[in-house]
Design a protein around this motif. Structure first.
Motif, PDB file in Angstrom:
ATOM      1  N   SER A 583       0.844  -1.192   0.000  1.00  0.00           N
ATOM      2  CA  SER A 583       0.000   0.000   0.000  1.00  0.00           C
ATOM      3  C   SER A 583       0.880   1.242   0.000  1.00  0.00           C
ATOM      4  O   SER A 583       2.048   1.204   0.388  1.00  0.00           O
ATOM      5  CB  SER A 583      -0.938   0.024   1.212  1.00  0.00           C
ATOM      6  OG  SER A 583      -0.191   0.120   2.416  1.00  0.00           O
ATOM      7  N   ARG A 585       0.344   5.305   1.221  1.00  0.00           N
ATOM      8  CA  ARG A 585      -0.402   6.415   1.796  1.00  0.00           C
ATOM      9  C   ARG A 585       0.283   7.701   1.354  1.00  0.00           C
ATOM     10  O   ARG A 585       1.502   7.829   1.469  1.00  0.00           O
ATOM     11  CB  ARG A 585      -0.435   6.324   3.310  1.00  0.00           C
ATOM     12  CG  ARG A 585      -1.140   5.098   3.859  1.00  0.00           C
ATOM     13  CD  ARG A 585      -1.089   5.077   5.368  1.00  0.00           C
ATOM     14  NE  ARG A 585      -1.756   6.245   5.944  1.00  0.00           N
ATOM     15  CZ  ARG A 585      -1.375   6.853   7.052  1.00  0.00           C
ATOM     16  NH1 ARG A 585      -0.297   6.438   7.701  1.00  0.00           N
ATOM     17  NH2 ARG A 585      -2.050   7.894   7.518  1.00  0.00           N
ATOM     18  N   TYR A 586      -0.523   8.631   0.839  1.00  0.00           N
ATOM     19  CA  TYR A 586       0.086   9.897   0.435  1.00  0.00           C
ATOM     20  C   TYR A 586      -0.820  11.043   0.868  1.00  0.00           C
ATOM     21  O   TYR A 586      -2.019  10.868   1.099  1.00  0.00           O
ATOM     22  CB  TYR A 586       0.349   9.922  -1.068  1.00  0.00           C
ATOM     23  CG  TYR A 586      -0.889  10.004  -1.933  1.00  0.00           C
ATOM     24  CD1 TYR A 586      -1.264  11.212  -2.523  1.00  0.00           C
ATOM     25  CD2 TYR A 586      -1.664   8.889  -2.179  1.00  0.00           C
ATOM     26  CE1 TYR A 586      -2.384  11.287  -3.335  1.00  0.00           C
ATOM     27  CE2 TYR A 586      -2.782   8.947  -2.990  1.00  0.00           C
ATOM     28  CZ  TYR A 586      -3.145  10.157  -3.561  1.00  0.00           C
ATOM     29  OH  TYR A 586      -4.253  10.222  -4.354  1.00  0.00           O
ATOM     30  N   TYR A 690       4.581  10.624   1.435  1.00  0.00           N
ATOM     31  CA  TYR A 690       4.248   9.267   1.018  1.00  0.00           C
ATOM     32  C   TYR A 690       4.744   8.257   2.055  1.00  0.00           C
ATOM     33  O   TYR A 690       5.863   8.365   2.545  1.00  0.00           O
ATOM     34  CB  TYR A 690       4.907   8.936  -0.331  1.00  0.00           C
ATOM     35  CG  TYR A 690       4.430   9.817  -1.456  1.00  0.00           C
ATOM     36  CD1 TYR A 690       3.332   9.469  -2.231  1.00  0.00           C
ATOM     37  CD2 TYR A 690       5.084  11.022  -1.725  1.00  0.00           C
ATOM     38  CE1 TYR A 690       2.886  10.297  -3.254  1.00  0.00           C
ATOM     39  CE2 TYR A 690       4.651  11.864  -2.734  1.00  0.00           C
ATOM     40  CZ  TYR A 690       3.546  11.486  -3.502  1.00  0.00           C
ATOM     41  OH  TYR A 690       3.102  12.307  -4.502  1.00  0.00           O
ATOM     42  N   SER A 770      -4.354  10.506   2.190  1.00  0.00           N
ATOM     43  CA  SER A 770      -4.538  10.409   3.634  1.00  0.00           C
ATOM     44  C   SER A 770      -4.484  11.801   4.253  1.00  0.00           C
ATOM     45  O   SER A 770      -3.999  12.762   3.655  1.00  0.00           O
ATOM     46  CB  SER A 770      -3.427   9.544   4.247  1.00  0.00           C
ATOM     47  OG  SER A 770      -3.417   8.263   3.663  1.00  0.00           O
TER      48      SER A 770
END
Length: 802
Positions: A583, A585-586, A690, A770
């Motif tokens: 995964s 997340r950014y 990120y 996110s």
């Protein structure tokens, strides 16, 4: 009906795998195993072999010198020989017997190693194959293998001996440390048809011109190794696991038909007696020719010899010093060319022997490839120490000191396919390269094939790459080993497996270790560190008998890198590399007011009310449950009620707590926050955050190579060392801050880790960002940061177009 009728079928052979022990330090955990030191897996350091990987102050090894005379009978296809062996006992032990290898017994139906694999009834077969499969109830000796005429000591007294399949034990008077023993062996054997019957040595018959090409290998009784780490290495020769041999000096006299050309280990010391004046003059010219080969025996001379066979005999005499073996070749079919290659201030004679069938390839490439190989290997290991290096075209591939046998023949019209050319170049480089591993760095091939084939395949790859930038190397690039690494575990065994117990022999013993070393060089250590350490290993163990531990320890000792995790994964295990990008997340920055949330580094803030929860496990394990259900068990607090207190009740929810009376608890110092200015917000508005989450699905810990492609088209590659997995061998993550937005992410973009599943290696835009809050810190104190060409080929088509 033709008696040579054939019934065709295919046969299946089954094998067994043996797994090397890979001791785990913490087998029930998700960490603490793959990065643990090898410890007791390796042999204990001592005065012979040190913890640094170098030979110790009391290192010793045996020596055996040979004086051999033999005669080749071309009509009867037999070889008769006598040898005098001087054995030097440099060990601290007293020896009362000596072990000899009789490898030629491999071809005997009664005295071979008799290592069998499972067999099945075929759907059909040829009559020739059927004869080989037939098991007579009263076996009759097929006549192959070495026949011992006599064994005597230096005075002529007979010695007792026992032949056990492909090995022979000779009983001798007690030979003390520092002494030497001289004995003689007279022997004879029938030479095998190497093409029809297989094997490394024998003859090939050419029906078109009625001539033979002899490759004489494993042809004389020879000493086994007696070593500090094993004692006698007397494992049977099955045809697969190759040889453990003792260094010494050889003088060999070979009597052959007078029109035969002979090539052998070492230097011929009587060329003036066996060559014509013209040939001798060409040989002397070749000794100073460093740019192109000179034909010592021309194609016209070879064709003339084929047509007119001599009945006379000649004796060729060769001398070879400090070698572990001796092989030779003889044929009247040979063209012979030679050139000089400067190595460390002296010229090495690079030579090739080949028939007219290979002329179109070998005259152009073979000797040049020999010269290139010894030069390149010298650069990566030690300067080539011997005076000659030779390549012989014999439709096979096998190596011996200073001489090797290779393949590569053209079509009848002299053309060839590119695959034939590349295969020929690959096998010449590989077999000539064996002069270094294991002919000089003399590992035990019968036990550890990979120390011979794997190390050599690795430097072969380096040499092929330096031969032609477009050369299609098959052993070395990481992605080429992926199909093998993807196999089910029941079809794999560790590299650290005995030669006889390997199912997929080529990938396991050649390709996987070559790939591992290339990854170590290019991806993990870097070329500078790796090359220095590899040269040091070659220097330390030249003309000695190294073990795997000596290699592993030297590579670490000379580089300052802890590589136990690498050896453990690649050499002692069967796990594959499959790193997934699970995964991403950014986020963009958000700017709240007030203090940073818990976990930030701020000053002077207190947390609100906090009540500790009951100190009970969130999950009740099977022991707790079973103890509670066992009527025989009485817990102490049940037997003695005075042992119960408030928390006995609290843990069971038997008391009520008024949380409004709970005191506030001070927290670690935090940094006070203040509002961002408009200019500062504009600055951080261009930051992109990120978090990448990785999974280790294959089990093999490896570096994580991450390629970011930004929306402006630029790229950046981050190389994360394998140690990121050390506290959790299954999951890892890394946080990045960039000044521009990422469009896509790809793991291992250059396919350098042998990742077996690339479908889980990518991420693109499209996911929801996110939430990420950015707080401004007022204080300046920030936190720390084989073959032959057949059929049509492009050369033929190109010729037709002219």
């Amino acid at each position: 009906m033709n008696k040579f009728y054939k019934i065709f079928f295919s046969m299946a052979l089954l094998g067994q795998a043996a797994f090397a022990q890979n001791i785990l330090n913490n087998p029930g955990s998700n960490h603490g195993n793959k990065f643990e030191q090898l410890g007791t897996i390796l042999n204990t350091p001592n005065e012979q072999r040190t913890a640094s990987g170098a030979p110790g102050v009391k290192y010793w090894q045996q020596r055996a010198d040979y004086n051999i005379k033999c005669e080749l009978d071309e009509k009867k296809l037999t070889l008769t020989g006598s040898e005098t062996i001087t054995y030097h006992n440099n060990s601290p032990d007293v020896l009362t017997y000596i072990w000899i290898q009789l490898d030629e017994n491999e071809h005997n139906n009664l005295r071979n190693a008799n290592y069998q694999s499972s067999t099945r009834m075929p759907a059909g077969t040829s009559n020739v194959q059927l004869e080989k499969m037939t098991t007579p109830t009263t076996p009759v000796d097929n006549g192959y293998g070495i026949s011992i005429a006599k064994i005597t000591d230096a005075t002529g007294k007979k010695l007792n001996y026992t032949i056990n399949k492909t090995m022979m034990r000779i009983e001798i008077p007690a030979l003390k440390s520092g002494q030497q023993y001289v004995f003689n062996i007279d022997w004879k054997y029938k030479i095998t048809d190497r093409i029809a019957g297989g094997g490394r040595g024998g003859y090939e018959f050419f029906p078109e011109d009625g001539n033979y090409l002899f490759t004489m290998t494993q042809w004389y009784p020879r000493l086994c190794v007696y070593s500090d780490f094993q004692g006698w290495q007397n494992h049977q020769f099955t045809g697969r696991g190759e040889f453990a041999l003792t260094f010494g000096d050889f003088k060999v006299q070979m009597t052959v038909p007078s029109d035969h050309i002979v090539g052998g280990t070492g230097e011929c010391i009587n060329y003036s007696a066996v060559l014509s004046p013209a040939q001798l003059a060409r040989y002397n010219k070749a000794k100073t020719s460093t740019t192109a080969p000179v034909e010592v025996v021309t194609l016209a001379e070879a064709k003339a010899a084929e047509a007119k066979k001599s009945e006379a005999k000649k004796t060729w005499v060769f001398q070879a010093n400090n070698v572990r073996d001796f092989a030779w070749t003889a044929s009247r079919k040979f063209v012979w060319d030679a050139m000089a290659q400067p190595i460390a201030g002296r010229n090495v004679m690079c030579m090739s022997f080949y028939g007219k069938e290979a002329y179109g390839l070998y005259s152009k490439f073979s000797t040049r490839a020999v010269a290139h190989t010894i030069k390149t290997y010298s650069d990566f290991t030690i300067p080539y120490p011997y005076p000659v290096a030779q390549s012989v075209e014999a439709a096979n591939g096998m190596e011996y000191p200073m001489i090797c046998f290779n393949y590569g023949r053209t079509d009848a019209d002299g053309t060839y396919s590119e695959s034939t050319k590349n295969g020929m170049l690959g096998v010449v480089i590989h077999e000539v390269g064996h002069n270094f591993f294991p002919m000089i760095v003399n590992s035990d091939e019968r036990q550890w094939t990979w120390m011979d084939e794997g190390l050599n395949s690795f430097v072969e790859y380096l040499t092929e790459e330096l031969w032609d930038n477009k050369f299609p190397s098959k052993k070395g690039p990481a992605y080429t080993i992926v199909p093998y690494m993807k196999l089910p575990k029941d079809q794999l065994e560790p590299i650290m497996s005995n030669s006889e117990n390997i199912v997929n022999f080529g990938p396991n013993a050649y390709s996987k270790p070559a790939t591992a070393l290339n990854i170590l060089r290019e991806t993990i250590m870097g070329r500078e560190l790796f090359d220095y350490a590899f040269k040091e290993y070659s220097r330390r163990w030249a003309f000695k008998h190294p073990t795997p531990a000596d290699l592993f320890r030297t590579m670490e000792d000379a580089s300052g890198e802890d590589l136990d995790w690498f050896w453990r994964g690649w050499f002692f295990g069967t796990d594959a590399c499959d790193i997934s990008l699970d995964s991403v997340r950014y986020a963009k920055a958000d700017y709240p007011s007030g203090n940073a949330p818990a976990g930030g580094r701020m000053m002077g803030a207190n947390r609100g009310n906090r009540i500790e929860k009951p100190a009970v496990n969130a999950f009740e394990d099977i022991s707790k449950i079973r103890n509670r259900e066992d009527n025989k068990i009485k817990f102490y607090t049940d037997k003695d009620l005075a042992a119960r207190d408030f928390y006995w009740k609290y843990d069971r929810g038997l008391v009520e707590i008024d949380t409004t009376l709970a005191p506030k608890t001070a927290q670690p110092a935090r940094l006070p926050m203040e509002e961002f200015t408009a200019e500062e917000k504009a600055k951080y508005a261009n930051k992109f955050f990120y978090e990448l989450n990785f999974g280790n699905k294959g089990g093999l810990v490896m570096p994580i190579i991450v390629e970011f492609t930004f929306k402006d088209g630029s790229k950046f590659v981050d190389r994360i060392p394998a140690q990121i997995w050390r506290l959790n061998e299954q999951k890892a993550s890394k946080f990045y801050v960039y000044d521009k937005e990422v469009a896509s992410i790809k793991l291992d973009p250059m396919r350098e880790t042998a990742d077996i599943d690339e479908s889980n290696n990518t991420w693109g835009s499209g996911a929801q960002p996110s939430k990420f809050q950015l707080f401004k810190v007022r204080s300046a104190n920030a936190a720390p940061a084989r073959g032959q060409s057949v059929g049509s080929n492009p050369m033929q088509l190109e010729k037709k177009s002219k």
